[in-house]
Design a protein around this motif. Structure first.
Motif, PDB file in Angstrom:
ATOM      1  N   LYS A 105       0.886  -1.276   0.007  1.00 43.54           N
ATOM      2  CA  LYS A 105       0.062   0.046   0.041  1.00 43.54           C
ATOM      3  C   LYS A 105       1.037   1.176   0.029  1.00 43.54           C
ATOM      4  CE  LYS A 105      -3.941  -0.227   2.254  1.00 43.54           C
ATOM      5  NZ  LYS A 105      -4.937  -0.273   3.674  1.00 43.54           N
ATOM      6  N   HIS A 106       1.916   1.258   0.904  1.00 41.00           N
ATOM      7  CA  HIS A 106       2.849   2.379   0.817  1.00 41.00           C
ATOM      8  C   HIS A 106       3.384   2.800  -0.368  1.00 41.00           C
ATOM      9  CE1 HIS A 106       6.206   4.827   2.560  1.00 41.00           C
ATOM     10  NE2 HIS A 106       6.916   4.319   1.588  1.00 41.00           N
ATOM     11  N   TYR A 107       3.609   1.866  -1.442  1.00 36.63           N
ATOM     12  CA  TYR A 107       4.187   1.819  -2.786  1.00 36.63           C
ATOM     13  C   TYR A 107       2.831   2.058  -3.634  1.00 36.63           C
ATOM     14  CZ  TYR A 107       8.723   1.082  -1.023  1.00 36.63           C
ATOM     15  OH  TYR A 107      10.083   0.957  -0.222  1.00 36.63           O
ATOM     16  N   GLY A 108       1.763   2.304  -3.377  1.00 40.08           N
ATOM     17  CA  GLY A 108       0.675   2.705  -4.056  1.00 40.08           C
ATOM     18  C   GLY A 108      -0.052   1.207  -4.891  1.00 40.08           C
ATOM     19  N   ILE A 109       0.206   0.081  -4.430  1.00 40.44           N
ATOM     20  CA  ILE A 109      -0.162  -1.143  -5.038  1.00 40.44           C
ATOM     21  C   ILE A 109      -1.559  -1.543  -4.446  1.00 40.44           C
ATOM     22  CG2 ILE A 109       0.287  -3.429  -5.061  1.00 40.44           C
ATOM     23  CD1 ILE A 109       3.435  -2.678  -4.802  1.00 40.44           C
ATOM     24  N   THR A 110      -2.433  -2.083  -5.363  1.00 40.21           N
ATOM     25  CA  THR A 110      -3.794  -2.204  -4.815  1.00 40.21           C
ATOM     26  C   THR A 110      -4.073  -3.685  -5.196  1.00 40.21           C
ATOM     27  OG1 THR A 110      -4.893  -1.466  -6.775  1.00 40.21           O
ATOM     28  CG2 THR A 110      -4.642   0.041  -5.176  1.00 40.21           C
ATOM     29  N   TRP A 111      -5.181  -4.293  -4.741  1.00 36.56           N
ATOM     30  CA  TRP A 111      -5.546  -5.744  -4.863  1.00 36.56           C
ATOM     31  C   TRP A 111      -6.951  -5.806  -4.719  1.00 36.56           C
ATOM     32  CZ3 TRP A 111      -2.534  -3.748  -1.105  1.00 36.56           C
ATOM     33  CH2 TRP A 111      -3.212  -3.689   0.176  1.00 36.56           C
ATOM     34  N   ASN A 112      -7.302  -6.935  -5.168  1.00 33.28           N
ATOM     35  CA  ASN A 112      -8.852  -7.412  -4.871  1.00 33.28           C
ATOM     36  C   ASN A 112      -8.958  -8.890  -5.507  1.00 33.28           C
ATOM     37  OD1 ASN A 112      -8.782  -6.472  -7.794  1.00 33.28           O
ATOM     38  ND2 ASN A 112     -10.925  -7.251  -7.709  1.00 33.28           N
ATOM     39  N   GLY A 157     -13.966 -24.314  -5.322  1.00 32.85           N
ATOM     40  CA  GLY A 157     -14.338 -23.311  -6.366  1.00 32.85           C
ATOM     41  C   GLY A 157     -13.157 -22.654  -7.125  1.00 32.85           C
ATOM     42  N   LYS A 158     -13.465 -21.795  -8.081  1.00 31.21           N
ATOM     43  CA  LYS A 158     -12.501 -21.280  -8.790  1.00 31.21           C
ATOM     44  C   LYS A 158     -12.339 -19.691  -8.618  1.00 31.21           C
ATOM     45  CE  LYS A 158     -11.570 -22.292 -13.460  1.00 31.21           C
ATOM     46  NZ  LYS A 158     -11.671 -22.318 -14.680  1.00 31.21           N
ATOM     47  N   PHE A 159     -11.182 -18.954  -8.094  1.00 35.74           N
ATOM     48  CA  PHE A 159     -11.118 -17.721  -7.987  1.00 35.74           C
ATOM     49  C   PHE A 159     -10.091 -17.136  -8.558  1.00 35.74           C
ATOM     50  CE2 PHE A 159      -7.709 -17.755  -5.018  1.00 35.74           C
ATOM     51  CZ  PHE A 159      -7.682 -19.106  -4.510  1.00 35.74           C
ATOM     52  N   GLU A 160     -10.131 -15.724  -8.658  1.00 35.15           N
ATOM     53  CA  GLU A 160      -9.008 -14.932  -9.212  1.00 35.15           C
ATOM     54  C   GLU A 160      -8.474 -13.775  -7.950  1.00 35.15           C
ATOM     55  OE1 GLU A 160      -9.717 -12.909 -12.708  1.00 35.15           O
ATOM     56  OE2 GLU A 160     -11.536 -11.562 -11.855  1.00 35.15           O
ATOM     57  N   VAL A 161      -7.090 -13.673  -8.077  1.00 36.69           N
ATOM     58  CA  VAL A 161      -6.547 -12.509  -7.240  1.00 36.69           C
ATOM     59  C   VAL A 161      -5.987 -11.516  -8.086  1.00 36.69           C
ATOM     60  CG1 VAL A 161      -5.121 -11.800  -5.218  1.00 36.69           C
ATOM     61  CG2 VAL A 161      -6.316 -14.175  -5.387  1.00 36.69           C
ATOM     62  N   ILE A 162      -6.033 -10.186  -7.910  1.00 36.98           N
ATOM     63  CA  ILE A 162      -5.559  -9.268  -8.762  1.00 36.98           C
ATOM     64  C   ILE A 162      -4.550  -8.267  -8.202  1.00 36.98           C
ATOM     65  CG2 ILE A 162      -6.250  -7.465 -10.447  1.00 36.98           C
ATOM     66  CD1 ILE A 162      -8.860  -9.183 -11.247  1.00 36.98           C
ATOM     67  N   PHE A 163      -3.544  -7.873  -8.547  1.00 38.85           N
ATOM     68  CA  PHE A 163      -2.742  -6.799  -8.001  1.00 38.85           C
ATOM     69  C   PHE A 163      -2.420  -5.875  -8.984  1.00 38.85           C
ATOM     70  CE2 PHE A 163      -1.465  -7.929  -3.632  1.00 38.85           C
ATOM     71  CZ  PHE A 163      -2.021  -9.282  -3.505  1.00 38.85           C
ATOM     72  N   GLU A 164      -2.627  -4.479  -8.720  1.00 41.04           N
ATOM     73  CA  GLU A 164      -2.512  -3.568  -9.709  1.00 41.04           C
ATOM     74  C   GLU A 164      -1.538  -2.477  -9.247  1.00 41.04           C
ATOM     75  OE1 GLU A 164      -5.888  -2.530 -12.142  1.00 41.04           O
ATOM     76  OE2 GLU A 164      -6.952  -3.553 -10.863  1.00 41.04           O
ATOM     77  N   ASN A 165      -0.899  -1.948 -10.219  1.00 41.08           N
ATOM     78  CA  ASN A 165      -0.029  -0.727  -9.972  1.00 41.08           C
ATOM     79  C   ASN A 165       1.367  -1.289  -9.477  1.00 41.08           C
ATOM     80  OD1 ASN A 165      -1.691   1.340 -10.632  1.00 41.08           O
ATOM     81  ND2 ASN A 165      -2.479   1.300  -8.674  1.00 41.08           N
ATOM     82  N   LEU A 166       1.883  -2.510  -9.916  1.00 43.05           N
ATOM     83  CA  LEU A 166       2.891  -2.996  -9.677  1.00 43.05           C
ATOM     84  C   LEU A 166       4.029  -2.437 -10.499  1.00 43.05           C
ATOM     85  CD1 LEU A 166       1.918  -6.708  -9.369  1.00 43.05           C
ATOM     86  CD2 LEU A 166       2.904  -5.395  -7.451  1.00 43.05           C
ATOM     87  N   PRO A 167       5.519  -2.260 -10.004  1.00 38.43           N
ATOM     88  CA  PRO A 167       6.479  -1.839 -10.642  1.00 38.43           C
ATOM     89  C   PRO A 167       6.656  -2.625 -11.825  1.00 38.43           C
ATOM     90  CG  PRO A 167       7.557  -2.271  -8.690  1.00 38.43           C
ATOM     91  CD  PRO A 167       5.829  -2.275  -8.436  1.00 38.43           C
TER      92      PRO A 167
END
Lengths: 345, 345, 345, 345
Positions: free
Chosen positions: C153-160, C191-201
């Motif tokens: 979070k400190h580096y601006g990275i987000t997830w869901n 079940g099947k799921f997905e995890v997403i991280f955004e704004n990674l360098p």
């Protein structure tokens, strides 16, 4: 890296507790909590210790990895509560609302982690470095080492340690008088000691790659003890002045076995145990917290001052030897776990 | 464990070649092959070396990781061919049909890996242990260390090493006469030396966990050199007899900076570099292969005999210091790679 | 191996507490305990959870590494007490004198660690395996992952994360009805799921050596979650039936930058982040503890029987996605800590 | 981290050679070079391979660690020379004076490491990334895996692999016609395959800590193969739609042993081998180098263009399965080396 027997320790000197997690123990190993506590007690004793050691009486709580007195093979957690935490609960609080400058300080203490640590981790209050770099943290390592020793004991391995020299003193009586003199002068003393492990199997460690060598692993484990500045094997520290014809431990045959009459190598040849007693010698520097304080610099304004003094010890060599025993026990426990018939097929 | 800058070496003493793979170098680092070769040459020199060193003149071939004189960030492979392999190609053959007992031996050489290694790896021909435990393997480490030094050089770090004592000798002239006397007696000598690195950033290593401490990592790297039996930082080997008031490196303010007038700590406090020169001292034991051979046991029949002698050196302390420089450079290169602004946010 | 950001977890399912030590955090990172607790709560929720989840409400206690709301750079200890330990204190006692066969069992539960674990660790009471292999242990990992997320979070990275499919259900409404049906039948669902991280360098991970590849590290982290049996990146699980002309994420120029219109690669090319969202998909198998029990064998007499049933969940895919988020966050936090300007000079 | 059986590989696609060093092998293992070469040949074969594979015929040279056909316990070096290096010796020269822009390129190839790698390692000529990220490097891994297989063979472990689907094709005949169609269209294809290991001991891996779980280690090893985007165990990729009552592999007693009639778990429960065949399934994405090139951006001027094409393959799934076999063999060899009676005392 310890791969089969590995551990992490945590905890601040005046925090709530010290914690260690050991991962990689075998199952069904009997865990004798009294033995662990007796090792903790050994760390707290010794001629020359100051007030804090007398207040505290460390005991361990195990919160995982053991059931009905035996290991489960799962990670073992050791907790050692800091007895005087109630006096520090605000000063060492986790919560931002408790922030206080009480007990903060800014004058670097020479010989400690204060200077380098505060630069590396960008800290103004040097307590934020002191708390983790304090020798207090070695209590957790002694507890881990006690568990390692229980494993070694299972394999018939034994150990002991001796103080060799403190100041000019070479006997117990002299140790005490040296310490008494230093204490009176507001000074501190280090010491030289040896740790010995016996009945080790031949071939722990390996000669094949630098980071598999047992002597290297042990040297790391001992040199990383706060205050240890020199580590040797056997008679190694004198190896520069003894010719090869005298230094090397010649071999003889006796009842179909090889024997030796000397152990200058300290039980390690080619990075492996050779069946002789493992003898590790180390020098602990004098404790850097002196009643007669050292010159230093205050980081807040870069003026000269003298170093912060907390109630401290005059000499802690006996404790240091206990820590070294513990650390070496951890290295050996890992090697025992890694050592198996698969080394050849 | 070296995580960013890591390497493996391989190769038998009389095999076709020594090989090293370095993984984790930065890209765009200029690789000066002449510098690597000059380091290899330094390892081969020094007063007291025997015949083999004069025959060989090691040079390195780079077969990966470098293009047009610069690193690619990919693994770098270093190969050092053994110049006399043609004489050993059958004796050291990979192929089972070449099996021969020529140059095999069964009398344990005290001070070597023969005894422990042959038990651990279940070998009858002790050459199968000798070939990897020989000091020859350090040539690969010197080459790796030379690459590490090129990285350190990029950051302005410098280094040197000095021989402190050989036998009773404390000056170069005395070193030579001590070695001459030993040679004449068919004996060997070790020595004490120091390695110094300067201009290191403050805060390499860490105080927070035992296996992050720089002094521990360096102690491992140096103690795992064949023949090194003692490692110290700064004036650490005397830390048992110097009181705290004299041992610790007091701090003073000068032009808004801290300075010190002593360096007994050898540049490491709290497991971190403190900005003073890094001073590592080590003792090399005497070479265990003597012209006047040592008593030992023959593993084939458990009778007493004397140890196998191959053409060897009288004293190799200068080479050992070069190896220690190389090993420490590798540790420091890794720390430089790990050291970054992320240590605080 | 996690070198800068590394951790160990410990704790039995019905032991006193779960413990985790995180080593290698930066200093001065704000630690929001409420955030960690909210992550623990997310793990306990989700349609299809059974009774135990409702009883418990996990909260974390931090006992080291944090002062006044910020990290010290020292190891951080997280403790999660088991709320129903008082009912289990004898059954899970550390002390040998408390030994009891209450709650012990000997019928292997298919789909669990019971069979392999009891052989590997030589245990008769399968509870000695169940207690550590239970999904309960993932609570500690979620807490560790929450700390990792604070760093990201400190580096601006987000997830869901999102649930993709449960049984035949592809919408939230359908998920619920599938779970209801399974529950009624005494059955369970994955079940099947997905995890997403955004704004990674760009450039986390590396292509240069197999164990530096980010996709490999993430695959390990996710596949080692109990019950996860399949891990994919982006549209990778369909990569066998989509031709290259459609699969690869073509690049376009827009305002002097590269853009993509697809993300079949899931944000990883050549073992490195490529600036697109990191998309990890995983399949959780159905929970192996069924009300309608499975056929199995009793290890005490090798007779056929049915598997032991403890109050359990029908479907825990939402929790599994939270654990996967946490695990991936840990891998990314380590990469962030390792990623620095030193990668090129 | 591979601790007992570990290796590093090195080498550029058009460099002089690929090199691998394996550290941690047992001694006395017979090394069948013909077997290693046959594995290298398997990697080069398969329907759909392009011109380069036909030119080359990889063979390995062993330059350390083996004597008279058996391992010494010391590091084993494998060298695979690139047959067409003479055509590339200037283009891939180590020396700065040979610098040339021949064969350099600046248009990112989608699906490759070019974009992320050039940013991470600060490279303008994308060949400096291509050379290490190319699938060519997997030849070294196949050689390492072949040595691992020789160790597994010693313990009676067997393996094989099968192609499951390519495009819409599900039989060998259909595979060929799918590939033929793709080739004609200037397109490429991926595929789904499985790798099976049998006769593994029960209990490789462990449930006690996430990074000891065998499924995690295997997932890392396989997912880090260039082009693999999905990894599953057994029937794991369908675990979201099969209820617990059908998914889990029920146990039955037969002649005093447990048996199973299904293997949906793919031989791993609780992160450990359970005695059933280890079944790993993976999806390889289509090869990203297409004759009908993909849209992309030229990094030199940020204009749109199409990707660089080098002579390439249409489909390399068979090779990919061979690489996966090799990678899994390495993980298993390490586990075999780590697996020993010390897991319980």
């Amino acid at each position: 890296m310890l791969e089969k027997f590995r551990f992490l320790t945590a905890g601040e000197s005046h925090g709530k507790c010290l914690t260690a997690i050991i991962d990689g123990l075998p199952a069904n190993l009997e865990i004798d909590i009294e033995f662990i506590n007796s090792e903790l007690k050994r760390r707290q004793q010794g001629y020359g210790r100051g007030g804090r050691m007398k207040i505290e009486s460390d005991t361990v709580e195990i919160t995982s990895g053991v059931r009905f007195g035996k290991t489960l093979g799962s990670p073992l957690t050791l907790v050692i509560y800091n007895k005087d935490f109630e006096n520090w609960s605000k000063i060492m609080s986790v919560n931002s609302e408790d922030e206080t400058s009480e007990k903060s300080f800014t004058a670097y203490r020479p010989g400690h982690a204060d200077y380098a640590g505060s630069i590396k981790y960008n800290q103004k209050d040097l307590r934020n470095i002191l708390e983790r770099s304090s020798a207090r943290g070695t209590a957790a390592e002694v507890a881990v080492g006690a568990v390692a020793k229980l494993l070694l004991k299972h394999y018939g391995i034994t150990w002991n340690s001796n103080i060799i020299q403190i100041g000019q003193g070479k006997t117990e009586e002299e140790f005490h008088s040296e310490i008494d003199k230093a204490k009176e002068a507001g000074d501190t003393l280090g010491g030289k000691f040896e740790v010995i492990f016996e009945n080790l199997p031949v071939g722990l460690g390996s000669h094949v790659q630098w980071d598999r060598k047992l002597d290297g692993k042990i040297a790391q484990a001992v040199m990383s003890i706060p205050a240890v500045k020199s580590v040797s094997f056997g008679n190694g520290q004198h190896g520069y002045k003894i010719p090869g014809s005298e230094f090397h431990d010649q071999m003889y045959a006796e009842n179909g076995k090889t024997i030796r009459k000397t152990n200058n190598a300290g039980g390690v040849e080619g990075g492996m145990t050779n069946g002789e007693p493992l003898v590790v010698k180390a020098v602990m520097k004098p404790i850097p917290t002196l009643k007669t304080p050292l010159n230093t610099v205050d980081s807040s304004d870069m003026t000269e001052t003298t170093a912060h003094f907390e109630r401290s010890d005059t000499c802690a060599v006996e404790a240091c030897a206990v820590v070294a025993e513990a650390r070496i026990a951890c290295v050996l426990a890992n090697e025992i776990m890694l050592n198996n018939p698969c080394d050849f097929v």
